[in-house]
Design a protein around this motif. Structure first.
Motif, PDB file in Angstrom:
ATOM      1  N   ALA A 184       0.848  -1.196   0.000  1.00  0.00           N
ATOM      2  CA  ALA A 184       0.000   0.000   0.000  1.00  0.00           C
ATOM      3  C   ALA A 184       0.879   1.239   0.000  1.00  0.00           C
ATOM      4  O   ALA A 184       2.016   1.218   0.477  1.00  0.00           O
ATOM      5  CB  ALA A 184      -0.904  -0.003   1.227  1.00  0.00           C
ATOM      6  N   ARG A 201      -0.966   8.207  -5.566  1.00  0.00           N
ATOM      7  CA  ARG A 201      -1.033   6.829  -5.079  1.00  0.00           C
ATOM      8  C   ARG A 201      -1.192   5.851  -6.234  1.00  0.00           C
ATOM      9  O   ARG A 201      -1.752   6.188  -7.274  1.00  0.00           O
ATOM     10  CB  ARG A 201      -2.220   6.643  -4.119  1.00  0.00           C
ATOM     11  N   THR A 246       3.919  -0.497   4.421  1.00  0.00           N
ATOM     12  CA  THR A 246       3.544   0.387   3.325  1.00  0.00           C
ATOM     13  C   THR A 246       4.768   1.108   2.768  1.00  0.00           C
ATOM     14  O   THR A 246       5.856   1.095   3.342  1.00  0.00           O
ATOM     15  CB  THR A 246       2.512   1.432   3.778  1.00  0.00           C
ATOM     16  N   SER A 303      -4.036  -2.109   6.317  1.00  0.00           N
ATOM     17  CA  SER A 303      -2.651  -2.011   5.821  1.00  0.00           C
ATOM     18  C   SER A 303      -1.904  -0.994   6.677  1.00  0.00           C
ATOM     19  O   SER A 303      -1.405   0.018   6.185  1.00  0.00           O
ATOM     20  CB  SER A 303      -2.630  -1.578   4.350  1.00  0.00           C
ATOM     21  N   ASP A 351      -2.870   1.883  -6.443  1.00  0.00           N
ATOM     22  CA  ASP A 351      -3.590   0.900  -5.635  1.00  0.00           C
ATOM     23  C   ASP A 351      -2.604  -0.107  -5.058  1.00  0.00           C
ATOM     24  O   ASP A 351      -1.557  -0.386  -5.651  1.00  0.00           O
ATOM     25  CB  ASP A 351      -4.616   0.163  -6.491  1.00  0.00           C
ATOM     26  N   LYS A 352      -2.940  -0.655  -3.919  1.00  0.00           N
ATOM     27  CA  LYS A 352      -2.058  -1.602  -3.246  1.00  0.00           C
ATOM     28  C   LYS A 352      -1.593  -2.709  -4.182  1.00  0.00           C
ATOM     29  O   LYS A 352      -0.417  -3.087  -4.189  1.00  0.00           O
ATOM     30  CB  LYS A 352      -2.781  -2.206  -2.033  1.00  0.00           C
TER      31      LYS A 352
END
Length: 332
Positions: free
Chosen positions: A108, A146, A119, A115, A148-149
């Motif tokens: 993440a 960002r 990360t 999460s 997505d994870k």
């Protein structure tokens, strides 16, 4: 209802109370005997399997409550400030103002429910130390965009406040080159085009994004079908899968995943937007490749350095799960 006091265990992580009568919604009944917890919090705990009745798990806040001893196991309190973690990073570029990394799938971008550790922020705090920009707040230092994870690929983070402000401005005005590689079920038609829609929260599932007729935010994705897999025997039939290059003109949450799904070509492995099942050969290829995520990779990130003015461009190949899946798809 019960007038018994709330009972905490020695660690303060479990709550118990006896419900003497039922008939009303379970979440409402629990909110009365556990007044320190909101109904929303209780519903989340029910969904997590953290509530038992007489030792047996219960779930679903809308179910009718029944008499019995209810126990709620609360998760440990997580610090609001992420801790540095010595997680290896693939660094593509770094100077005093910013750092560019190739983020692996499964990581993440920053701590969030589910999460809290492992990360990119945790890794950057260990790698960059006190130099990481604090504009993003204590939970998201240095983060200006960002992935997505379960999306892999190129990400940039700010190490200085001036870089953070400059990068944020570039993303706000879409002066960033961002190209992704996706492996899809079937192929979008036509083979090259622009998808322009409104994207916002789904009215049926607030955890999902959706194409909307009104409301939401404008979203634009340019795409090109680079390769088709499993060509049909007869002309005009649909391919089983495709490799699609997508260039973002805007950056909305889940934009590429939502847009490709709206064209009838959801990303392979996407458990949220990949409605329908791929052909048997494609499904077997996914299993053999070990793909356990959406087949989406942020391949290119280009921008003007917000401090030096240098033109920067980074490109990485998809990781093994996607390259192996593409190799297997080529044999269909």
């Amino acid at each position: 209802m019960s007038d018994e006091p709330l009972i905490d265990d020695e660690d303060g992580t479990a709550l118990e109370a006896h419900l003497e009568s039922g008939g009303v919604r379970l979440d409402k009944a629990l909110a009365e005997i556990f007044p320190t917890l909101s109904r929303a919090r209780l519903q989340a705990l029910l969904a997590e399997g953290a509530v038992t009745r007489d030792g047996e798990p219960v779930s679903g806040g809308s179910a009718k409550a029944r008499e019995g001893l209810y126990t709620i196991t609360l998760p440990p309190v997580v610090s609001a400030t992420p801790a540095p973690e010595a997680i290896p990073l693939t660094v593509l570029f770094e100077d005093a103002d910013l750092i560019v990394v190739d983020k692996p799938a499964g990581m993440a971008a920053h701590p969030a429910p589910g999460s809290e550790t492992g990360t990119l922020v945790n890794a950057l705090l260990a790698h960059c130390g006190a130099s990481l920009s604090g504009i993003g707040g204590v939970a998201r230092p240095g983060i200006v965009h960002r992935l997505d994870k379960d999306t892999s690929g190129v990400m940039v983070a700010a190490k200085s406040d001036r870089a953070h402000a400059g990068l944020s401005a570039l993303f706000a005005t879409h002066d960033i080159e961002r190209t992704y590689i996706a492996l899809t079920r079937g192929a979008p038609s036509p083979a090259k085009g622009r998808i322009e829609t409104l994207i916002g929260r789904s009215s049926s599932d607030r955890k999902k994004m959706a194409v909307l007729n009104s409301g939401g935010r404008n979203a634009i994705t340019d795409y090109v079908v680079e390769r088709r897999f499993g060509e049909p025997a007869k002309a005009g039939g649909a391919s089983m899968a495709a490799r699609v290059s997508c260039t973002l003109q805007t950056g909305r949450t889940h934009q590429i995943r939502v847009h490709l799904a709206s064209k009838g070509a959801p990303i392979l492995g996407d458990a949220v937007y990949g409605s329908g099942s791929p052909a048997a050969g494609v499904k077997a290829a996914i299993a053999d490749a070990g793909l356990k995520r959406q087949a989406l990779h942020a391949a290119v990130l280009g921008f003007v350095h917000p401090v030096t003015g240098d033109q920067l461009r980074f490109e990485t190949a998809p990781p093994r799960d996607m390259t192996e899946l593409e190799r297997l798809l080529a044999d269909l």
